[in-house]
Write a protein that holds these residues in place. Structure first.
Motif, mmCIF file in Angstrom:
data_model
loop_
_atom_site.group_PDB
_atom_site.id
_atom_site.type_symbol
_atom_site.label_atom_id
_atom_site.label_comp_id
_atom_site.label_asym_id
_atom_site.label_seq_id
_atom_site.Cartn_x
_atom_site.Cartn_y
_atom_site.Cartn_z
ATOM 1 N N GLY A 412 -6.030 0.645 7.249
ATOM 2 C CA GLY A 412 -6.961 0.994 8.306
ATOM 3 C C GLY A 412 -8.352 1.293 7.813
ATOM 4 O O GLY A 412 -9.342 0.763 8.324
ATOM 5 N N ALA A 413 -8.458 2.157 6.800
ATOM 6 C CA ALA A 413 -9.769 2.549 6.282
ATOM 7 C C ALA A 413 -10.300 1.571 5.250
ATOM 8 O O ALA A 413 -11.484 1.611 4.910
ATOM 9 C CB ALA A 413 -9.689 3.954 5.678
ATOM 10 N N GLY A 414 -9.440 0.707 4.748
ATOM 11 C CA GLY A 414 -9.883 -0.271 3.766
ATOM 12 C C GLY A 414 -10.257 0.345 2.440
ATOM 13 O O GLY A 414 -11.232 -0.069 1.800
ATOM 14 N N VAL A 415 -9.483 1.342 1.984
ATOM 15 C CA VAL A 415 -9.766 2.023 0.721
ATOM 16 C C VAL A 415 -8.542 1.923 -0.192
ATOM 17 O O VAL A 415 -7.417 1.736 0.283
ATOM 18 C CB VAL A 415 -10.137 3.503 0.967
ATOM 19 C CG1 VAL A 415 -11.432 3.590 1.759
ATOM 20 C CG2 VAL A 415 -9.024 4.231 1.708
ATOM 21 N N PRO A 416 -8.727 2.074 -1.505
ATOM 22 C CA PRO A 416 -7.597 1.896 -2.432
ATOM 23 C C PRO A 416 -6.492 2.949 -2.277
ATOM 24 O O PRO A 416 -5.315 2.628 -2.261
ATOM 25 C CB PRO A 416 -8.265 1.984 -3.810
ATOM 26 C CG PRO A 416 -9.697 1.669 -3.560
ATOM 27 C CD PRO A 416 -10.008 2.200 -2.203
ATOM 28 N N PHE A 417 -6.848 4.233 -2.228
ATOM 29 C CA PHE A 417 -5.905 5.349 -2.143
ATOM 30 C C PHE A 417 -4.817 5.258 -3.223
ATOM 31 O O PHE A 417 -3.620 5.168 -2.947
ATOM 32 C CB PHE A 417 -5.261 5.416 -0.756
ATOM 33 C CG PHE A 417 -4.630 6.762 -0.452
ATOM 34 C CD1 PHE A 417 -5.420 7.872 -0.205
ATOM 35 C CD2 PHE A 417 -3.249 6.930 -0.417
ATOM 36 C CE1 PHE A 417 -4.860 9.107 0.059
ATOM 37 C CE2 PHE A 417 -2.671 8.162 -0.153
ATOM 38 C CZ PHE A 417 -3.490 9.247 0.093
ATOM 39 N N PRO A 418 -5.207 5.331 -4.514
ATOM 40 C CA PRO A 418 -4.216 5.262 -5.591
ATOM 41 C C PRO A 418 -3.493 6.593 -5.780
ATOM 42 O O PRO A 418 -4.076 7.664 -5.597
ATOM 43 C CB PRO A 418 -5.074 4.928 -6.816
ATOM 44 C CG PRO A 418 -6.400 5.554 -6.509
ATOM 45 C CD PRO A 418 -6.585 5.430 -5.028
ATOM 46 N N PHE A 419 -2.228 6.531 -6.153
ATOM 47 C CA PHE A 419 -1.481 7.736 -6.504
ATOM 48 C C PHE A 419 -0.259 7.324 -7.316
ATOM 49 O O PHE A 419 0.168 6.163 -7.308
ATOM 50 C CB PHE A 419 -1.041 8.513 -5.252
ATOM 51 C CG PHE A 419 -0.009 7.812 -4.412
ATOM 52 C CD1 PHE A 419 1.355 8.033 -4.613
ATOM 53 C CD2 PHE A 419 -0.391 6.933 -3.408
ATOM 54 C CE1 PHE A 419 2.308 7.389 -3.841
ATOM 55 C CE2 PHE A 419 0.552 6.289 -2.633
ATOM 56 C CZ PHE A 419 1.916 6.518 -2.838
ATOM 57 N N THR A 420 0.286 8.296 -8.048
ATOM 58 C CA THR A 420 1.560 8.110 -8.735
ATOM 59 C C THR A 420 2.463 9.270 -8.356
ATOM 60 O O THR A 420 2.028 10.242 -7.722
ATOM 61 C CB THR A 420 1.370 8.064 -10.261
ATOM 62 O OG1 THR A 420 0.759 9.289 -10.691
ATOM 63 C CG2 THR A 420 0.478 6.889 -10.656
ATOM 64 N N THR A 421 3.719 9.168 -8.732
ATOM 65 C CA THR A 421 4.662 10.243 -8.438
ATOM 66 C C THR A 421 5.236 10.798 -9.740
ATOM 67 O O THR A 421 5.338 10.102 -10.750
ATOM 68 C CB THR A 421 5.810 9.738 -7.542
ATOM 69 O OG1 THR A 421 6.479 8.652 -8.200
ATOM 70 C CG2 THR A 421 5.280 9.267 -6.206
ATOM 71 N N ASP A 422 5.562 12.080 -9.679
ATOM 72 C CA ASP A 422 6.199 12.762 -10.798
ATOM 73 C C ASP A 422 7.316 13.600 -10.216
ATOM 74 O O ASP A 422 7.089 14.689 -9.688
ATOM 75 C CB ASP A 422 5.177 13.623 -11.540
ATOM 76 C CG ASP A 422 5.790 14.349 -12.742
ATOM 77 O OD1 ASP A 422 6.918 13.982 -13.137
ATOM 78 O OD2 ASP A 422 5.151 15.289 -13.256
ATOM 79 N N GLY A 423 8.529 13.063 -10.269
ATOM 80 C CA GLY A 423 9.613 13.709 -9.545
ATOM 81 C C GLY A 423 9.327 13.612 -8.048
ATOM 82 O O GLY A 423 9.060 12.544 -7.514
ATOM 83 N N GLY A 424 9.338 14.735 -7.375
ATOM 84 C CA GLY A 424 9.020 14.738 -5.950
ATOM 85 C C GLY A 424 7.552 14.941 -5.653
ATOM 86 O O GLY A 424 7.138 14.880 -4.483
#
Length: 526
Positions: A412-424
């Motif tokens: 919708g916003a056309g942005v990358p929004f990167p993230f990773t997870t570490d457990g929960g």
């Protein structure tokens, strides 16, 4: 033998009337036209044309850029010029329906007091649109095809309108002089181009087709007093303009202020749904305490609404993030700042209140979200394909809602929004964490809210932006944290942690109140 027809029913939006239509109607009324089956159509000597102006309650949209009153004026001038007996009937806009023809016929009957009730026995329909033609034929009406199938392949009215929008001046050769007269007198050509090429406003006159306006309006109304209390200490009497006024609720409070009774109040709203509500409330007397209250439907990014140096106070509440999100990013907000600066009088003030990004928004953080407050299905879904997106979102846990948000916000916003997870836990930037948390409860308008960026500008960036436009920022106000949101929205479902040590972090600022003044200018020697 069939009796000659007394009525020609001509349904359409009628934004543009054409020279071809004039020639065709003259031939039709003279009995020189055949219907869609190739049969001659006989007309009575006193036959009249009933112009059913559809979407008559729409204006300022790509679908209906010309107000119905101007369309009617052109039709009346057309009829007078061509010597054609005519009746104009407005038909309100309806959602697509296979009963469109039936509704139009009933509207004509009602609006003419039954004197022109179209029936297959006395009325021929003039229509070139195949789907609409089929509806009238199903009701038993004979139809003459106008442009459809004509050997000269004449331009249809919407083709001529499209040429106008594209800047093709040949539209003036095809349009009837009645349309040219009305368009030239009221500046409709340029207004139509602006509406139809506006990058912000959609076909229906709103910022987004996914917004549910009832809940949106309710939220604005509920917050009006708080917003006015926030703005009132800084308001300078005179010409007061609320840009993005929504339903005018804050201007209603301004109108009731005895100290502002000599001020002129203006609400500027681009969304058709909200502008219509402003005018409706005005008609009901909501602003009677100050009769000098006016509303303008306009997009301030398209140019100045007010002459330079004539506005004493401009307010923008919960607007600038929408301009950023729908109007072209931070550059669009800079354009807004320059526009407001241009119309602000020396000593005038711009009061802007909106969401705000945290300082040091790129800082990595660990976001720990609740998993026990709802379901966590296999993964994100296409909400647009669901009959009730809100019901689906409301049953998700906060952690599952994050996964859905990541997909919808990127799209919708056309942005990358990167993230990773570490457990929960989720590892991401502080600004992105706040993008999610500030929107996670907006399930009524999720697809609209995930189109919008709340954290693109922090407090320092806001100060630079308005000072670059020529304002001076009052140091007594600036970025602040809404502790109600912390207590009721963020803290119950999330923890903000240092990604390495796990130490709990303070919640950052969420909003900005910016009071920017235009310098008085150098003193003039006496």
């Amino acid at each position: 033998m069939n009796q000659p027809f007394r009525t020609v029913l001509l349904p359409g939006r009628h934004h543009v009337l054409t020279r071809f239509q004039a020639d065709y109607l003259r031939a039709l009324l003279a009995g020189e036209v055949t219907d869609t089956e190739g049969e001659p159509v006989a007309m009575a000597p006193d036959a009249a044309v009933v112009w059913a102006v559809t979407s008559a309650n729409h204006r300022g949209t790509r679908r209906n850029p010309v107000p119905a009153a101007r369309r009617e004026a052109a039709i009346e001038r057309f009829a007078l010029t061509e010597g054609i007996e005519s009746i104009v009937v407005g038909v309100v806009d309806v959602a697509p329906t296979d009963r469109f023809a039936e509704l139009t016929v009933k509207t004509v009957a009602h609006e003419t007091g039954g004197r022109r009730t179209p029936t297959p026995a006395d009325t021929v329909v003039a229509c070139s649109t195949a789907a609409v033609t089929a509806m009238y034929r199903d009701l038993g009406f004979r139809v003459v095809p106008v442009e459809a199938g004509h050997p000269d392949d004449p331009a249809r009215p919407w083709d001529v309108l499209g040429m106008l929008v594209a800047g093709d001046e040949r539209w003036r050769d095809l349009a009837h002089p009645a349309t040219l007269s009305v368009f030239d007198r009221y500046g409709l050509a340029e207004a139509t181009r602006l509406i139809c090429t506006d990058p912000v406003v959609g076909d229906e006159g709103g910022l987004t087709a996914t917004r549910e306006y009832r809940s949106y309006i309710a939220a604005f109304e509920a917050a009006a007093q708080r917003k006015w209390d926030q703005a009132r200490p800084w308001v300078r009497p005179g010409r007061i303009v609320d840009v993005g006024c929504a339903t005018g609720a804050m201007l209603e409070l301004a109108a009731a202020e005895p100290t502002l009774h000599e001020s002129d109040l203006f609400g500027v709203e681009v969304a058709r749904h909200l502008y219509d509500e402003c005018e409706h409330r005005k008609a009901q007397g909501a602003f009677a305490a100050n009769p000098n209250t006016f509303f303008v439907q306009a997009n301030v990014l398209n140019g100045s609404v007010f002459p330079d140096g004539t506005v004493d106070t401009t307010t923008t509440f919960a607007l600038t993030h929408e301009i950023l999100s729908y109007g072209g990013g931070v550059a669009a907000v800079r354009d807004l700042a320059r526009s407001v600066a241009a119309h602000t009088a020396p000593g005038g003030v711009w009061i802007n209140s909106d969401v705000c990004g945290p300082a040091d928004g790129d800082r990595p953080v660990r976001l720990r979200l609740r998993t026990d407050d709802g379901a966590r299905p296999e993964g994100p879904v296409d909400l647009a394909a669901l009959p009730d997106p809100k019901a689906h979102l409301d049953r998700l846990s906060t952690r599952a809602r994050f996964d859905q948000f990541a997909v919808d916000f990127r799209r919708g916003a056309g942005v990358p929004f990167p993230f990773t997870t570490d457990g929960g836990d989720v590892l991401l930037s502080l600004a992105d964490a706040m993008e999610f948390l500030s929107k996670r409860s907006y399930t009524d308008n999720w697809l609209s809210e995930t189109h919008e960026q709340f954290c693109a500008l922090d407090g320092a960036a806001w100060t630079r932006l308005v000072t670059d436009a020529g304002f001076q920022v009052d140091p007594r106000v600036g970025a602040w944290r809404n502790d109600w949101l912390v207590e009721h929205v963020f803290a119950p479902v999330a923890q903000l942690l240092d990604p390495v040590t796990g130490e709990q972090l303070d919640w950052p600022v969420t909003h900005v109140l910016l009071v920017a003044r235009m310098p008085e200018g150098p003193a003039v020697a006496g």
